[in-house]
Motif scaffolding. Sequence first.
Motif, short mmCIF file in Angstrom:
data_model
loop_
_atom_site.label_atom_id
_atom_site.label_comp_id
_atom_site.label_asym_id
_atom_site.label_seq_id
_atom_site.Cartn_x
_atom_site.Cartn_y
_atom_site.Cartn_z
N TYR A 147 38.91 37.54 43.21
CA TYR A 147 37.45 38.03 42.89
C TYR A 147 37.78 38.61 41.51
CZ TYR A 147 32.96 40.67 42.98
OH TYR A 147 31.76 41.10 42.84
N ARG A 180 24.08 41.95 46.67
CA ARG A 180 25.42 41.58 46.08
C ARG A 180 25.32 40.07 45.45
NH1 ARG A 180 27.73 44.56 43.84
NH2 ARG A 180 29.30 42.87 43.53
N CYS A 185 25.92 39.54 41.35
CA CYS A 185 26.61 38.56 40.85
C CYS A 185 26.06 37.25 40.03
CB CYS A 185 27.50 37.77 41.96
SG CYS A 185 28.80 38.77 42.90
N VAL A 189 30.35 41.16 51.37
CA VAL A 189 31.65 40.64 51.10
C VAL A 189 31.34 39.19 51.03
CG1 VAL A 189 33.98 40.13 51.97
CG2 VAL A 189 33.27 42.56 51.78
N ASP A 206 29.56 38.22 47.94
CA ASP A 206 30.64 38.41 46.65
C ASP A 206 31.36 36.95 46.48
OD1 ASP A 206 30.09 40.89 45.95
OD2 ASP A 206 31.43 42.02 47.29
N GLU A 223 34.33 47.43 39.27
CA GLU A 223 33.91 46.28 40.17
C GLU A 223 35.04 45.86 41.15
OE1 GLU A 223 31.23 43.44 42.41
OE2 GLU A 223 31.27 45.81 41.27
N GLY A 273 33.29 35.41 43.53
CA GLY A 273 34.67 35.30 44.03
C GLY A 273 35.09 33.81 44.42
N SER A 305 36.01 39.96 37.66
CA SER A 305 35.09 40.70 36.77
C SER A 305 35.40 41.06 35.54
CB SER A 305 34.63 42.03 37.75
OG SER A 305 33.51 42.73 37.18
N ARG A 316 35.80 48.20 43.72
CA ARG A 316 34.60 48.43 44.67
C ARG A 316 34.98 47.29 45.84
NH1 ARG A 316 31.16 45.33 46.64
NH2 ARG A 316 31.56 43.79 45.00
N PHE A 317 35.11 46.13 45.29
CA PHE A 317 35.36 45.01 46.04
C PHE A 317 36.61 45.15 46.79
CE2 PHE A 317 37.36 40.98 47.12
CZ PHE A 317 36.23 40.21 47.77
N GLU A 318 37.56 45.76 46.49
CA GLU A 318 38.92 45.86 47.07
C GLU A 318 38.49 46.93 48.21
OE1 GLU A 318 43.66 46.72 46.02
OE2 GLU A 318 42.10 47.95 45.21
N GLU A 355 35.88 47.62 50.01
CA GLU A 355 35.34 47.08 50.98
C GLU A 355 36.15 46.42 51.62
OE1 GLU A 355 30.83 46.63 50.36
OE2 GLU A 355 32.35 48.56 50.41
#
Length: 247
Positions: free
Chosen positions: A62, A145, A149, A42, A45, A69, A50, A64, A72-74, A76
Amino acid sequence: MESLISLGDVLETYRSKEAGLKALSPYAHWFPLFSSPKLAGVIADLMGDGHLQSEPKWKIDYCSKQVSELNRFENEIFTLFGVKGTMRRCSTNRYESYLLSVCNRPLARVLASLGVPSGQKVLKSFSLPLWIEENPKCFSRFMNRLLSCEGSVDVCGKAIELKMAKSIDLIPQGISFFEQLREGMISHFGITPTRPFLERARCVRKDGVFTQGIRMKIKRASDLPLVQEMVGIEDPEKSRKLALLCP
């Protein structure tokens, strides 16, 4: 696992202890916050695609091109902190993309306390947190990560490249950050990237600030399979290209 910050550490970011206690009381279960590869990812990211806004909004965004994607981040963030975000289409970007906003002020303060830079990263000095730098699993996830990015895979040139821009006055700090990454790759995985180097051209922003790209490559044929095995790249297209270089 290493304890990173306590509730008291985040309280110090508030102007008054009373306001801080009121804001943080629903999230007391976050503390003490321990290190983990997921948390390291995180951090990467937010240093990559982010964005952390500090005063007065205190939120994280964040961006994308892929909704998957952002999901995925949410996920995490939710796994670590139990907080969800809101997704929308970006109207300011030239290319179609999507933005996930997590409007949780205590969380933004926690991430800032962990070393995530706020505001425009090209204008901010930041370094690799020691707890990530020293732990092989956390460092591996961080690099995975960050390459997803900010990295690229050149199939014709048979190399992986990491590139980030910095304002001219922060070039020395940016190179220092890249040197941290390079030393981590060497010490943890025996992978030897090139020394950081600068793009020849400088860019001028609308606000008149000059910036320059800092680059670093991994191009030894023996190192590319090690990247795939020990670090990996989560971005599907970049991962596919890396696989082409690792028969």
